[in-house]
Design a protein around this motif. Structure first.
Motif, mmCIF file in Angstrom:
data_model
loop_
_atom_site.group_PDB
_atom_site.id
_atom_site.type_symbol
_atom_site.label_atom_id
_atom_site.label_comp_id
_atom_site.label_asym_id
_atom_site.label_seq_id
_atom_site.Cartn_x
_atom_site.Cartn_y
_atom_site.Cartn_z
ATOM 1 N N LYS A 198 -17.203 -3.584 -24.868
ATOM 2 C CA LYS A 198 -18.029 -4.930 -24.870
ATOM 3 C C LYS A 198 -17.363 -5.408 -25.955
ATOM 4 C CE LYS A 198 -22.898 -3.567 -23.779
ATOM 5 N NZ LYS A 198 -24.027 -3.593 -23.811
ATOM 6 N N LEU A 199 -17.216 -6.668 -26.253
ATOM 7 C CA LEU A 199 -16.409 -7.804 -26.546
ATOM 8 C C LEU A 199 -17.861 -8.424 -27.726
ATOM 9 C CD1 LEU A 199 -13.928 -9.749 -27.871
ATOM 10 C CD2 LEU A 199 -14.252 -10.910 -25.597
ATOM 11 N N LEU A 200 -17.918 -8.805 -29.051
ATOM 12 C CA LEU A 200 -18.276 -9.828 -29.765
ATOM 13 C C LEU A 200 -17.587 -10.943 -30.748
ATOM 14 C CD1 LEU A 200 -21.264 -10.295 -31.298
ATOM 15 C CD2 LEU A 200 -19.736 -8.770 -32.939
ATOM 16 N N VAL A 201 -17.533 -11.844 -30.282
ATOM 17 C CA VAL A 201 -17.397 -13.110 -30.546
ATOM 18 C C VAL A 201 -17.717 -13.511 -31.936
ATOM 19 C CG1 VAL A 201 -15.979 -15.452 -29.921
ATOM 20 C CG2 VAL A 201 -16.102 -13.301 -28.205
ATOM 21 N N VAL A 202 -17.628 -13.380 -32.950
ATOM 22 C CA VAL A 202 -18.231 -14.792 -34.176
ATOM 23 C C VAL A 202 -17.900 -15.761 -34.354
ATOM 24 C CG1 VAL A 202 -18.892 -14.381 -36.649
ATOM 25 C CG2 VAL A 202 -18.348 -12.002 -35.351
ATOM 26 N N ALA A 203 -18.587 -17.316 -34.116
ATOM 27 C CA ALA A 203 -18.046 -18.167 -34.284
ATOM 28 C C ALA A 203 -17.862 -18.874 -35.363
ATOM 29 C CB ALA A 203 -18.472 -18.924 -32.955
ATOM 30 N N PRO A 204 -17.609 -19.594 -36.194
ATOM 31 C CA PRO A 204 -18.017 -20.835 -37.052
ATOM 32 C C PRO A 204 -19.404 -21.133 -37.606
ATOM 33 C CG PRO A 204 -16.019 -21.410 -35.650
ATOM 34 C CD PRO A 204 -16.339 -21.144 -35.474
ATOM 35 N N ASP A 205 -19.791 -21.973 -36.508
ATOM 36 C CA ASP A 205 -20.501 -22.498 -36.124
ATOM 37 C C ASP A 205 -21.838 -22.720 -34.685
ATOM 38 O OD1 ASP A 205 -19.351 -24.920 -34.738
ATOM 39 O OD2 ASP A 205 -18.394 -25.317 -36.510
ATOM 40 N N GLN A 206 -23.085 -23.591 -33.961
ATOM 41 C CA GLN A 206 -23.165 -22.798 -33.181
ATOM 42 C C GLN A 206 -22.397 -24.288 -31.981
ATOM 43 O OE1 GLN A 206 -27.430 -23.342 -32.942
ATOM 44 N NE2 GLN A 206 -28.166 -22.699 -34.814
ATOM 45 N N VAL A 216 -14.147 -4.193 -29.515
ATOM 46 C CA VAL A 216 -13.484 -5.552 -29.851
ATOM 47 C C VAL A 216 -14.462 -6.716 -30.418
ATOM 48 C CG1 VAL A 216 -11.996 -6.945 -28.701
ATOM 49 C CG2 VAL A 216 -12.271 -5.033 -27.666
ATOM 50 N N VAL A 217 -13.506 -7.036 -31.410
ATOM 51 C CA VAL A 217 -14.988 -8.241 -31.993
ATOM 52 C C VAL A 217 -13.205 -9.416 -32.304
ATOM 53 C CG1 VAL A 217 -15.139 -8.866 -34.405
ATOM 54 C CG2 VAL A 217 -15.701 -6.646 -34.168
ATOM 55 N N ALA A 218 -13.494 -10.465 -31.938
ATOM 56 C CA ALA A 218 -12.623 -12.272 -32.141
ATOM 57 C C ALA A 218 -12.851 -12.626 -33.249
ATOM 58 C CB ALA A 218 -12.742 -13.093 -30.688
ATOM 59 N N ALA A 219 -12.541 -12.466 -34.393
ATOM 60 C CA ALA A 219 -12.863 -12.894 -35.963
ATOM 61 C C ALA A 219 -13.137 -14.412 -35.630
ATOM 62 C CB ALA A 219 -13.083 -12.128 -36.760
ATOM 63 N N ILE A 248 -16.688 -6.518 -38.881
ATOM 64 C CA ILE A 248 -15.754 -5.322 -38.463
ATOM 65 C C ILE A 248 -16.494 -4.409 -38.296
ATOM 66 C CG2 ILE A 248 -13.817 -6.899 -39.614
ATOM 67 C CD1 ILE A 248 -13.484 -4.773 -41.326
ATOM 68 N N ALA A 249 -17.897 -4.449 -38.673
ATOM 69 C CA ALA A 249 -18.264 -2.767 -38.886
ATOM 70 C C ALA A 249 -19.198 -2.868 -37.497
ATOM 71 C CB ALA A 249 -19.197 -2.701 -40.020
ATOM 72 N N ARG A 250 -19.360 -3.415 -37.014
ATOM 73 C CA ARG A 250 -19.690 -3.644 -35.119
ATOM 74 C C ARG A 250 -19.002 -2.932 -34.641
ATOM 75 N NH1 ARG A 250 -23.806 -3.840 -37.256
ATOM 76 N NH2 ARG A 250 -22.556 -3.408 -39.710
ATOM 77 N N ALA A 251 -17.492 -2.662 -34.772
ATOM 78 C CA ALA A 251 -16.770 -2.312 -34.118
ATOM 79 C C ALA A 251 -15.993 -1.164 -34.311
ATOM 80 C CB ALA A 251 -15.652 -3.473 -33.476
ATOM 81 N N THR A 252 -16.939 -0.437 -35.406
ATOM 82 C CA THR A 252 -16.305 1.067 -35.733
ATOM 83 C C THR A 252 -17.099 2.202 -35.454
ATOM 84 O OG1 THR A 252 -16.905 0.116 -38.366
ATOM 85 C CG2 THR A 252 -15.228 -0.124 -37.511
ATOM 86 N N ARG A 253 -18.481 1.945 -34.872
ATOM 87 C CA ARG A 253 -19.232 2.688 -34.879
ATOM 88 C C ARG A 253 -18.614 3.497 -32.847
ATOM 89 N NH1 ARG A 253 -24.364 1.174 -36.621
ATOM 90 N NH2 ARG A 253 -24.570 -0.809 -38.221
ATOM 91 N N VAL A 254 -18.917 4.824 -33.841
ATOM 92 C CA VAL A 254 -18.484 5.825 -32.557
ATOM 93 C C VAL A 254 -19.278 6.051 -31.335
ATOM 94 C CG1 VAL A 254 -17.901 8.352 -31.701
ATOM 95 C CG2 VAL A 254 -17.618 7.466 -33.919
ATOM 96 N N ASP A 255 -19.195 5.524 -29.896
ATOM 97 C CA ASP A 255 -19.925 5.590 -28.703
ATOM 98 C C ASP A 255 -19.831 6.610 -28.571
ATOM 99 O OD1 ASP A 255 -20.668 4.445 -26.478
ATOM 100 O OD2 ASP A 255 -19.266 2.777 -25.839
ATOM 101 N N PRO A 256 -21.188 7.075 -28.321
ATOM 102 C CA PRO A 256 -21.116 8.309 -27.249
ATOM 103 C C PRO A 256 -21.536 8.306 -25.731
ATOM 104 C CG PRO A 256 -23.655 7.449 -27.713
ATOM 105 C CD PRO A 256 -22.375 6.932 -28.563
#
Length: 672
Positions: free
Chosen positions: A329-337, A403-406, A420-428
């Motif tokens: 999955k992709l997590l997108v972190v934006a600067p504002d709403q 994947v993270v889009a920072a 960035i820790a949101r993407a480092t967890r091992v997916d079972p």
């Protein structure tokens, strides 16, 4: 304490288990505070379970109060106690509930989970609860709480941050301090031991650091037991995924503060990258995140996610439209709403409408359904893309994020570590460990590069207050603008004009000793989880409401009870409340809710309306019931040419012309 061979305790978890065992045996009587410095994803959420299971069983404490920074983390804390694998491995049967600011928050369970905001809103309620029982107080992400003393000497001089930004955090500290003082034992958890504003962290012991003007956590403070979990340990235990950074360089142009294009003060283009930060670094980044550069970085992240999912589908032989877990999955972190909404529209425009509606969700504080979108992203195969600002950056347990889009302007180390820790967890669900890797796309500015170098090179688990290099910080005019308009996409400080990407380079993060991206223990399949207490309460309350409504509808339809003002459903609820000691469903414990549901299955509420007699709020309904009976008898008598007198046929206690009027208002004919 035995553990499952499939779910062994990690080093810091074993250390805490050993410490709590020593406390129960009387071998560590001087320990009153435990600090677990476990960086994001390292398995912090199991530590309160380990501590409570041992200490409550031994009678050392009676309750646990677990405080988290956001409401979305309360359910995850409940799940930590409800995980069936860990319940069996640790040999515990404890349950805690996510509580609001209401009396008796534990409701007969082993404790409760609340938030910083809830405690700040009702500090006396929670303080009284801690004083009533010997309590283990768990403060999660304690770095959110600044010390209540004045700013440290070097903290605010060069930060460019306005003090009002810290008012909420200081209010939390003021509310939490009495609880910390009253708890029988304290367990403080954090993924970082430093704050972005340079202030010390509440309650932690400090000593003078080796360098002038610095302070560090005192690892040998009396009464303290401190444990940590480093990145080196996480890598050795395969608890963290390798990280590849995709650094995208670019250039940007903007107009200086508040002016217009006719003033001819266009600045730029200026490069994002550079050997060190300059006065144009922050404005260029601010502009890039709101113009064409952001679209190009988002496209890179989208393309990488699409290719990863296609490759994993091909490896498993799945159809293109087959929905399964573990594709990435992709997590997108934006600067504002405002930018988050714009990013969400871009992503949806790159796929068919139906697919876009399913797979792309927005989770921001002003968006209806944001908590539901966050839960779906974490627990189900769809959505595959989540766009957020800050709701998902800390504590989100979503191992499928690959994947993270920072796309954020924030460059504080604690914040970026959490992101960035949101993407480092091992997916079972994603296959072998060797086949998984975290990918983070970010602007290639020198501030982000400095962050990467710091987590690779810095030794130890110390929290230091450093003097900041003024040239590396936000210019004062831009800092003031961001403080006043941090939720706006455009601002009066600068006017973004245009930007574009110039080049992309990849680099893999070295496993430095301090930065830990260990993933939290992956829970068993959600379908097999024991239901958290708050979820059970909601389910039982809903079933009770349905049962009460069903009886009300049946009785009104059969004229068993005449309709009254306010509705029969509300009167029936009042009866049920009185049957159970004048306690409403919102105040009932789990056992009482189950008892109420059982009672409804075996009884008719209409047979217990006498509980409302004498209550002035319901006396008028009794009079209305008598009038209805009189009208019914009058109609019957008129058809026979007779009209009974009220005094002969209507009795206030239910005797009706030789027949009987029960408490429910049901008229039965007199026997011949």
């Amino acid at each position: 304490m035995s553990t499952s061979p499939q779910r062994p305790l990690r080093a810091h978890q074993q250390a805490l288990a050993g410490l709590t065992a020593a406390i129960t045996r009387g071998e560590a009587t001087g320990v009153t505070d435990i600090l677990a410095a476990v960086t994001p994803g390292g398995g912090k959420s199991l530590l309160p379970v380990i501590a409570a299971a041992r200490l409550i069983e031994a009678g050392h404490i009676e309750r646990i109060c677990w405080v988290v920074p956001r409401d979305s983390l309360r359910l995850q804390a409940e799940e930590a106690f409800a995980d069936p694998v860990w319940r069996a491995a640790l040999g515990h049967a404890l349950s805690v509930r996510a509580a609001d600011n209401e009396p008796d928050p534990s409701r007969g369970l082993a404790g409760y989970i609340t938030t910083y905001q809830a405690i700040a809103a009702a500090p006396d309620l929670h303080l009284a609860e801690l004083r009533r029982h010997r309590t283990l107080l768990v403060v999660d992400e304690v770095h959110h709480l600044p010390t209540l003393s004045e700013y440290e000497p070097a903290a605010c001089a060069s930060s460019g941050q306005a003090p009002p930004l810290n008012e909420d955090a200081s209010a939390w500290s003021r509310a939490l301090l009495p609880l910390l003082e009253s708890a029988a034992l304290r367990l403080l958890l954090s993924g970082t031991l430093e704050r972005a504003d340079g202030r010390r962290i509440l309650w932690l012991p400090y000593r003078t650091g080796p360098d002038a003007g610095t302070q560090e956590v005192d690892l040998e403070a009396p009464g303290w037991a401190i444990t940590g979990y480093s990145r080196t340990q996480a890598v050795a235990e395969r608890a963290v995924l390798p990280i590849t950074f995709g650094a995208l360089d670019g250039e940007a142009s903007w107009l200086q503060a508040g002016r217009t294009a006719v003033d001819d003060v266009r600045l730029g283009p200026h490069r994002l990258s550079g050997p060190y930060p300059t006065e144009t670094t922050r404005p260029a980044l601010f502009t890039a995140l709101r113009t064409g550069f952001a679209r190009e970085l988002l496209q890179e992240a989208f393309r990488a996610t699409r290719n990863l999912r296609a490759r994993r589908r091909a490896e498993r032989g799945l159809a293109a439209n087959e929905v399964v877990r573990g594709l990435g999955k992709l997590l997108v972190v934006a600067p504002d709403q405002r930018s988050a909404r714009r990013y969400c529209e871009m992503l949806r425009s790159w796929m068919p409408p139906r697919q876009a509606e399913r797979e792309v969700r927005l989770a921001i504080s002003n968006e209806p359904g944001a908590p539901e979108a966050l839960a779906a992203f974490r627990l189900t195969a769809e959505p595959a893309i989540l766009v957020t600002v800050a709701m998902a950056y800390e504590g989100l347990d979503a191992p499928e994020v690959a994947v993270v889009a920072a796309l954020t302007h924030i460059r504080s180390r604690p914040w970026l570590e959490q992101m960035i820790a949101r993407a480092t967890r091992v997916d079972p669900h994603a296959g072998p460990y060797e086949s998984q890797r975290a990918l983070v796309f970010h602007p290639d500015d020198p501030l982000f590069v400095r962050f990467r170098r710091s987590i690779e090179a810095e030794q130890g688990m110390l929290a230091r207050q450093r003097r900041r290099n003024a040239e590396a910080e936000t210019p004062s005019w831009l800092a003031e603008h961001l403080a006043a308009h941090r939720d706006e996409g455009e601002g009066r400080g600068i006017t973004p004009l245009e930007s574009n990407a110039l080049g992309l380079r990849y680099a893999t993060l070295k496993p430095g000793p301090i930065f830990e991206e260990a993933r939290r223990e992956r829970k068993a399949d959600q379908a097999h989880l024991i239901e958290p207490p708050s979820a059970t309460e909601r389910r039982l309350r809903a079933r009770i409401g349905e049962a009460v409504a069903a009886q009300a509808v049946e009785d009104e339809a059969g004229l068993q009870v005449p309709p009254g003002g306010g509705g029969l459903y509300h009167r029936y609820n009042a009866v049920l409340k009185r049957v159970f000691g004048n306690k409403g469903r919102g105040q009932m414990t789990l056992a009482e809710l189950e008892a109420a549901l059982t009672w409804l299955e075996r009884n008719r509420i209409s047979d217990h309306l006498h509980h409302l007699e004498g209550d002035p709020r319901y006396t008028w309904t009794a009079a209305r019931r008598r009038r209805l009976v009189w009208d019914q008898l009058s109609s019957h008598s008129s058809s026979e040419g007779k009209r009974p007198a009220p005094s002969a046929n209507i009795a206030p206690k239910g005797d009706v012309g030789g027949g009987q009027c029960t408490g429910s208002g049901v008229v039965t004919a007199a026997q011949p």
